[in-house]
Design a protein around this motif. Sequence first.
Motif, PDB file in Angstrom:
ATOM      1  N   ASP A  46     -61.562  -7.640  31.902  1.00  0.00           N
ATOM      2  CA  ASP A  46     -61.356  -6.252  32.306  1.00  0.00           C
ATOM      3  C   ASP A  46     -60.681  -5.469  31.186  1.00  0.00           C
ATOM      4  N   ARG A  69     -62.152  -2.377  29.028  1.00  0.00           N
ATOM      5  CA  ARG A  69     -61.405  -1.125  29.055  1.00  0.00           C
ATOM      6  C   ARG A  69     -61.074  -0.661  27.631  1.00  0.00           C
ATOM      7  N   ARG A  79     -54.824  -4.661  36.811  1.00  0.00           N
ATOM      8  CA  ARG A  79     -55.738  -5.656  36.244  1.00  0.00           C
ATOM      9  C   ARG A  79     -55.638  -5.782  34.726  1.00  0.00           C
ATOM     10  N   THR A  80     -55.039  -4.774  34.057  1.00  0.00           N
ATOM     11  CA  THR A  80     -55.116  -4.761  32.595  1.00  0.00           C
ATOM     12  C   THR A  80     -53.802  -4.483  31.866  1.00  0.00           C
TER      13      THR A  80
END
Length: 256
Positions: A191, A195, A219-220
């Motif tokens: 992810d 991104r 998530r990042t």
Amino acid sequence: MHAMDIHLIPAFSDNYIYLLRDPASGAVGVVDPGDPEPVIAELDRRGWRLTTILNTHHHNDHIGGNAALKERYGATVIGARADAHRIADLDTALDEGDRVSFGGDAGTVIAVPGHTSGHIAFHFPGQQALFCGDTLFSLGCGRLFEGTAEQMWDSLSKLRALPGDTRVYCGHEYTQSNARFALTIEPDNADLRARADEIGRLRAAGRPTIPTTLDLERRTNPFLRADEPSVQRTLGMEGAAPAAAFAEIRKRKDTF
């Protein structure tokens, strides 16, 4: 509920000021106006009159325009009670859990010390909007100028717990450099890699990376993931207290 108009106003080299308008009532607000001139220019362009100024913390690149905007429009300045001695033009002082009304919308004040001791965020759940100043950035967090790692981890944990579709409006466009650092912590995070590529495309086109969402940050963003086993393995801190792992990530970022 009607949607609040939210417009990004770039300021200085990398600040974002947020201009808000409630269509139903005509109320117009601004978040963290460090520089009054671009705010005045945008208000004039749109034919709007400022009613409310929201400050997340006392740093001058976030409050430097307060006096000029208040004098010009008679706007009410809202900020943290803990910073009342450092925000000279403060009219309404608020604490954790207090409500802030803007037109037909109601927001909640969240105390998020760490970057500064009196830092607050404004959460408007009906608008799925969070104005968090320099506490949480897209893929990053603020430096610890006045608080401890434990305080900042607690503050970020409060924000992390908000609904995932919450849009995050932060104080600076730091996302591309934050992505480079984040990849040193989680190089195998698919992810995050995707991104980072998208961020590169946005910035190459001169477009902002803000707002982000809390789901995407969870998530990042390595600073929200200090309790993830994969992150702690990279740090060589498996099983560590999350605040300790966060402190190590922040230390690494400070010298990145």
